[in-house]
Design an enzyme around this catalytic site. Structure first.
Site, short mmCIF file in Angstrom:
data_model
loop_
_atom_site.label_atom_id
_atom_site.label_comp_id
_atom_site.label_asym_id
_atom_site.label_seq_id
_atom_site.Cartn_x
_atom_site.Cartn_y
_atom_site.Cartn_z
N GLU A 216 38.45 38.72 40.13
CA GLU A 216 39.29 39.36 39.12
C GLU A 216 40.18 40.39 39.78
O GLU A 216 39.76 41.07 40.72
CB GLU A 216 38.42 40.07 38.09
CG GLU A 216 37.51 39.14 37.34
CD GLU A 216 36.80 39.92 36.25
OE1 GLU A 216 37.43 40.10 35.20
OE2 GLU A 216 35.66 40.35 36.46
N HIS A 240 28.17 34.12 33.21
CA HIS A 240 29.21 33.15 33.56
C HIS A 240 28.89 32.37 34.84
O HIS A 240 28.99 31.15 34.87
CB HIS A 240 30.57 33.85 33.73
CG HIS A 240 30.94 34.73 32.57
ND1 HIS A 240 30.66 34.40 31.28
CD2 HIS A 240 31.58 35.92 32.51
CE1 HIS A 240 31.13 35.35 30.47
NE2 HIS A 240 31.67 36.29 31.20
C1 BG6 Z 1 33.76 39.22 30.50
C2 BG6 Z 1 33.36 40.43 31.31
O1 BG6 Z 1 32.62 38.55 30.03
O2 BG6 Z 1 34.52 38.34 31.31
C3 BG6 Z 1 34.59 41.13 31.90
O3 BG6 Z 1 32.64 41.33 30.49
C4 BG6 Z 1 35.43 40.14 32.65
O4 BG6 Z 1 34.21 42.20 32.74
C5 BG6 Z 1 35.72 38.90 31.81
O5 BG6 Z 1 36.65 40.80 33.03
C6 BG6 Z 1 36.42 37.84 32.63
O6 BG6 Z 1 36.80 36.77 31.80
P1 BG6 Z 1 38.02 35.82 32.18
O7 BG6 Z 1 38.01 34.78 31.13
O8 BG6 Z 1 39.24 36.70 32.15
O9 BG6 Z 1 37.74 35.30 33.56
#
Ligand code: BG6
Length: 492
Positions: A216, A240
């Protein structure tokens, strides 16, 4: 994951003025409506503490749409008006049963199936369920959707699950992991189980190792104190990354039903080898970002963000060498890596196949002769298979070249937009299909594995390794994989 006839529902959104509802849920419902995927009689009822009437709630929602829905998608005035007409609001203290009476009356009168989406802190899940029951708003057909975090360890997750289980059967509960709604993640199931080419190779005889990277660009800014209580392990790995690992590693389900898929995922979670304190230095790296540059812009370190406690030892990066103790995966490491403030937002799963048993080309080109299947989650969702071919040209002899056979979803299928994960997940709840939702036992086994690592960290009491914002994590995360003679994909 099936398309069934649209069913008219009441969707009650708890925490309707919260961040998730504003950014994701209401925009996703609007997109479903635009795509003709909401039954004409479906109603959306927002619930939150602020006292607003229907009209002012719609106004707030439309203002948020300006930020979270593209201009083109908002251009359809008719669709916007139709959507607004479905939306209602009840302002009340979500922990007091009296405030639920108008909701109960509305739901009972409609006779439709209700879906209660709890986009609130889990601390009040129990109270909401109790009020729903006490006011007579629910029945045995009601579905309940739970947002993460479902606890901060196994014990607290059991408390939340028990509170909800007093009022709802497991078949009524939809636990969200929004990664399961991502288009490419669902494609993993199609790729693995609809293509014998991959199905037949999907084991330790043919696969050398697997890498899962969820990088990220964002930091913890804006939600520092929430994030600091969880860290990347609880926030991203427990849910995830482990769900992605399960979808790659599970055995073929006997059918596409929710429980067949979830039974197979559960077997993987149960087969994950625990990583105890004595194995941590070899198998896990924990990092925290310091100030750096991302795409040419200076960004502060984790301990310098607004509202930060400068002594925090919460991790913003984790790399893990995970092992699955079963016949299919014995000896095949799964390297997981996720962090905040990495060079770019980038999530990929890479399946590295083993080399051919006998090699006949130029020795210095040996590393070109192994296949990699790259499953790109974001950005530019797609799948590509790296294959070795001959370099073209009379002067090239039998030189090898590695190139992709690739499938970019939006280009290949001429789609202007790939639906957001929440659109898919909301549609599945409305259709009553639990396949893309996480069962209680999955959540609990995932916590059990993660708790062992966190307990080891507590025992060792070492601070996280520092890494500069805008890099791929601490140097020791490179050592984690290079010790095994391998490299992270972007270093290869
Ligand atoms: C969330 C987390 O579940 O997923 C966040 O709490 C994170 O910290 C986010 O930034 C990332 O999701 P995506 O879909 O943007 O990869």
């Amino acid at each position: 994951m099936t398309m069934t006839t649209l069913q008219a529902c009441n969707l009650v959104l708890f925490g309707a003025l919260g961040d998730l509802s504003r950014r994701k849920l209401l925009p996703a419902l609007y997109q479903l409506d635009r795509a003709g995927l909401l039954h004409a009689d479906t109603e959306i009822i927002g619930m939150a503490r602020d006292s607003l009437d229907d009209q002012s709630f719609r106004q707030v929602m439309l203002e948020n749409f300006q930020r979270f829905v593209s201009k083109d998608d908002l251009a359809d005035q008719q669709a916007l008006e139709r959507f607004c007409a479905r939306v209602h609001y009840i302002g009340t203290d979500l922990t007091k049963v009296e405030g639920y009476l108008p909701l109960a009356e509305r739901l009972q009168q409609s006779g439709r199936t209700s879906v209660c989406y709890l986009a609130t802190p889990p601390g009040i899940f129990g109270a909401i369920c109790e009020c729903l029951q006490g006011s007579g708003a629910i029945n045995s057909d009601t579905r309940i959707v739970l947002e993460k975090p479902l606890g901060k360890d196994l014990a607290s997750s059991k408390v939340i699950n028990d509170q909800v289980a007093r009022f709802f059967q497991e078949s009524q509960i939809y636990r969200i992991d929004h990664y399961l709604g991502k288009e490419t993640v669902q494609n993993l199931i199609a790729l693995r189980f609809a293509n014998n080419l991959f199905g037949s190779q999907w084991n330790q005889n043919h696969i050398d190792h697997v890498q899962i990277t969820v990088a990220e660009e964002v930091g913890a800014e804006g939600r520092w104190s929430y994030y600091d209580k969880s860290g990347q392990m609880r926030d991203m790995v427990q849910n995830h990354l482990l769900q992605l690992l399960c979808l790659i590693a599970m055995d073929p389900p006997s059918e596409l039903s929710a429980d067949s898929i979830r039974d197979e995922k559960l077997k993987v979670l149960r087969a994950l080898k625990p990583i105890t304190a004595d194995r941590l230095s070899q198998q896990v790296v924990r990092g925290q970002y310091v100030a750096g540059n991302i795409q040419g812009k200076a960004v502060p370190g984790y301990l310098e963000e607004d509202g930060a406690n400068p002594h925090s030892t919460t991790e913003t990066f984790v790399a893990i060498k995970a092992e699955i103790a079963n016949w299919r995966w014995a000896g095949v490491p799964f390297y997981l890596r996720t962090g905040k403030r990495m060079p770019t937002k980038w999530s990929e799963i890479i399946i590295h196949f083993k080399q051919q048993p006998h090699y006949i080309f130029a020795p210095e080109q040996r590393n070109l002769a192994s296949n990699k299947l790259i499953i790109r989650l974001q950005p530019d969702e797609g799948i590509s298979l790296q294959v070795a071919t001959k370099d073209q040209g009379l002067d090239k002899g039998m030189r090898l070249r590695s190139g992709p056979l690739s499938l970019n979803f939006s280009e290949a299928f001429h789609q202007d937009r790939i639906p957001d994960a929440y659109e898919r997940l909301l549609l599945e709840v409305l259709q009553g299909n639990q396949a893309l939702f996480v069962r209680r036992d999955e959540v609990e086994y995932a916590w059990k594995w993660v708790d062992t690592i966190i307990k080891g960290w507590d025992e060792l009491n070492e601070p996280p390794k520092k890494y500069q914002a805008g890099t791929w994590g601490p140097v020791s995360s490179i050592a984690l994989i290079s010790r095994d003679g391998r490299a992270w994909h972007e270093d290869a």
